[in-house]
Design a protein around this motif. Structure first.
Motif, PDB file in Angstrom:
ATOM      1  N   ILE A 237       0.667  -1.301   0.160  1.00 43.06           N
ATOM      2  CA  ILE A 237      -0.155  -0.159  -0.193  1.00 43.06           C
ATOM      3  C   ILE A 237       0.825   1.240  -0.118  1.00 43.06           C
ATOM      4  N   ARG A 238       1.875   0.837   0.711  1.00 48.84           N
ATOM      5  CA  ARG A 238       3.127   2.747   0.954  1.00 48.84           C
ATOM      6  C   ARG A 238       3.882   2.595  -0.673  1.00 48.84           C
ATOM      7  N   VAL A 239       3.760   2.125  -1.327  1.00 52.33           N
ATOM      8  CA  VAL A 239       4.709   1.876  -2.245  1.00 52.33           C
ATOM      9  C   VAL A 239       3.610   2.237  -3.650  1.00 52.33           C
ATOM     10  N   VAL A 240       2.156   1.576  -3.365  1.00 55.16           N
ATOM     11  CA  VAL A 240       1.857   2.075  -4.449  1.00 55.16           C
ATOM     12  C   VAL A 240       0.764   3.825  -3.964  1.00 55.16           C
ATOM     13  N   HIS A 241       1.487   4.404  -3.046  1.00 55.20           N
ATOM     14  CA  HIS A 241       1.192   5.775  -2.651  1.00 55.20           C
ATOM     15  C   HIS A 241       2.291   6.858  -3.329  1.00 55.20           C
TER      16      HIS A 241
ATOM     17  N   PHE B 141       4.469   5.812  -5.963  1.00 52.95           N
ATOM     18  CA  PHE B 141       4.008   6.241  -7.004  1.00 52.95           C
ATOM     19  C   PHE B 141       2.476   6.979  -7.617  1.00 52.95           C
ATOM     20  N   ILE B 142       1.407   6.661  -6.847  1.00 51.85           N
ATOM     21  CA  ILE B 142       0.579   7.928  -6.654  1.00 51.85           C
ATOM     22  C   ILE B 142       1.258   9.148  -6.790  1.00 51.85           C
ATOM     23  N   TRP B 143       2.508   9.296  -6.002  1.00 48.56           N
ATOM     24  CA  TRP B 143       2.610  10.913  -5.830  1.00 48.56           C
ATOM     25  C   TRP B 143       3.339  11.191  -6.970  1.00 48.56           C
ATOM     26  N   PHE B 144       3.830  10.466  -7.839  1.00 51.16           N
ATOM     27  CA  PHE B 144       4.768  10.988  -8.294  1.00 51.16           C
ATOM     28  C   PHE B 144       3.905  10.978  -9.460  1.00 51.16           C
ATOM     29  N   PHE B 145       2.810  10.301 -10.084  1.00 54.68           N
ATOM     30  CA  PHE B 145       1.970  11.028 -10.772  1.00 54.68           C
ATOM     31  C   PHE B 145       1.556  11.994 -10.791  1.00 54.68           C
ATOM     32  N   CYS B 146       0.952  12.245  -9.626  1.00 54.03           N
ATOM     33  CA  CYS B 146       0.105  13.297  -9.505  1.00 54.03           C
ATOM     34  C   CYS B 146       1.549  14.597  -9.107  1.00 54.03           C
ATOM     35  N   ILE B 147       2.596  14.566  -9.270  1.00 54.22           N
ATOM     36  CA  ILE B 147       3.101  16.038  -9.772  1.00 54.22           C
ATOM     37  C   ILE B 147       3.581  15.917 -10.693  1.00 54.22           C
ATOM     38  N   PHE B 148       3.646  14.745 -11.942  1.00 55.58           N
ATOM     39  CA  PHE B 148       3.758  14.658 -13.359  1.00 55.58           C
ATOM     40  C   PHE B 148       2.135  15.354 -14.244  1.00 55.58           C
ATOM     41  N   SER B 149       0.917  14.843 -13.257  1.00 49.46           N
ATOM     42  CA  SER B 149      -0.153  14.782 -14.387  1.00 49.46           C
ATOM     43  C   SER B 149      -0.506  16.704 -14.099  1.00 49.46           C
TER      44      SER B 149
ATOM     45  N   ALA C  11      -1.721  15.413  -0.753  1.00 51.16           N
ATOM     46  CA  ALA C  11      -2.527  13.643  -0.659  1.00 51.16           C
ATOM     47  C   ALA C  11      -2.137  12.575  -0.013  1.00 51.16           C
ATOM     48  N   PRO C  12      -1.108  11.937  -1.199  1.00 54.07           N
ATOM     49  CA  PRO C  12      -0.513  10.722  -1.429  1.00 54.07           C
ATOM     50  C   PRO C  12       0.001  10.656   0.076  1.00 54.07           C
ATOM     51  N   PHE C  13       1.307  11.623   0.282  1.00 54.85           N
ATOM     52  CA  PHE C  13       2.091  12.148   1.958  1.00 54.85           C
ATOM     53  C   PHE C  13       1.298  11.347   2.421  1.00 54.85           C
ATOM     54  N   CYS C  14      -0.379  12.224   2.663  1.00 56.15           N
ATOM     55  CA  CYS C  14      -0.654  11.605   4.444  1.00 56.15           C
ATOM     56  C   CYS C  14      -0.744  10.598   4.011  1.00 56.15           C
ATOM     57  N   PHE C  15      -1.386   9.016   3.414  1.00 58.62           N
ATOM     58  CA  PHE C  15      -1.866   8.476   3.608  1.00 58.62           C
ATOM     59  C   PHE C  15      -0.553   7.862   3.506  1.00 58.62           C
ATOM     60  N   TRP C  16       0.919   7.806   3.227  1.00 58.42           N
ATOM     61  CA  TRP C  16       2.337   7.094   3.519  1.00 58.42           C
ATOM     62  C   TRP C  16       2.394   5.932   5.221  1.00 58.42           C
ATOM     63  N   PHE C  17       1.907   6.748   6.034  1.00 62.63           N
ATOM     64  CA  PHE C  17       2.145   6.582   7.244  1.00 62.63           C
ATOM     65  C   PHE C  17       1.007   6.615   8.413  1.00 62.63           C
ATOM     66  N   GLN C  18       0.760   5.141   7.802  1.00 62.63           N
ATOM     67  CA  GLN C  18      -0.552   4.667   8.448  1.00 62.63           C
ATOM     68  C   GLN C  18      -0.695   4.156  10.250  1.00 62.63           C
ATOM     69  N   PRO C  19      -1.545   3.569  11.054  1.00 58.99           N
ATOM     70  CA  PRO C  19      -1.131   3.329  12.327  1.00 58.99           C
ATOM     71  C   PRO C  19      -1.459   1.091  11.606  1.00 58.99           C
ATOM     72  N   ARG C  20      -1.318   1.380  12.696  1.00 57.63           N
ATOM     73  CA  ARG C  20      -0.894  -0.852  12.629  1.00 57.63           C
ATOM     74  C   ARG C  20      -2.236  -1.001  11.953  1.00 57.63           C
ATOM     75  N   ASN C  21      -3.069  -0.901  12.478  1.00 58.89           N
ATOM     76  CA  ASN C  21      -4.737  -2.056  12.275  1.00 58.89           C
ATOM     77  C   ASN C  21      -5.952  -0.960  11.797  1.00 58.89           C
ATOM     78  N   LEU C  22      -6.365  -0.745   9.958  1.00 60.03           N
ATOM     79  CA  LEU C  22      -6.370  -0.163   9.509  1.00 60.03           C
ATOM     80  C   LEU C  22      -8.061  -0.747   9.553  1.00 60.03           C
ATOM     81  N   LYS C  23      -7.821  -1.570   9.708  1.00 56.50           N
ATOM     82  CA  LYS C  23      -9.541  -3.195   9.083  1.00 56.50           C
ATOM     83  C   LYS C  23     -10.977  -1.887  10.365  1.00 56.50           C
ATOM     84  N   GLN C  24     -11.438  -1.779   9.643  1.00 55.25           N
ATOM     85  CA  GLN C  24     -12.136  -1.448   9.762  1.00 55.25           C
ATOM     86  C   GLN C  24     -14.454  -2.223  10.176  1.00 55.25           C
TER      87      GLN C  24
END
Length: 89
Positions: free
Chosen positions: A30-34, A36-44, A76-89
């Protein structure tokens, strides 16, 4: 828990939820995809200036809007890079 982050960045939140289901809550992927999304946002951001260039509008008149789009897309993507351990809702 993260209502403010959900309200400020709804598209990133939807990407986050889809990634969680797809990768079975694997934090590393999930972190790796975010990242890549950061780079995609910058280039877009080039597409944000395309209408201005097409209509021969001077970019100096729209500096504040372009800077807002730039920082929003970077934050936006930077805020989602660092997540707490338990993300299940």
């Amino acid at each position: 828990n993260f209502l403010l982050r959900r309200l400020l960045f709804p598209f990133e939140y939807l990407i986050q939820r889809r990634l969680e289901k797809t990768t079975n809550y694997n934090r590393g992927s999930i972190r790796v995809v975010h990242i890549f999304i950061w780079f995609f946002c910058i280039f877009s951001l080039m597409f944000a200036t395309a209408p201005l260039i097409f209509f021969h509008e001077p970019l100096e008149n729209h500096t504040t809007l372009l800077l807002f789009i730039t920082y929003y897309c970077m934050l936006a993507p930077f805020c989602f890079w660092f997540q707490p351990r338990n993300l299940k809702q």
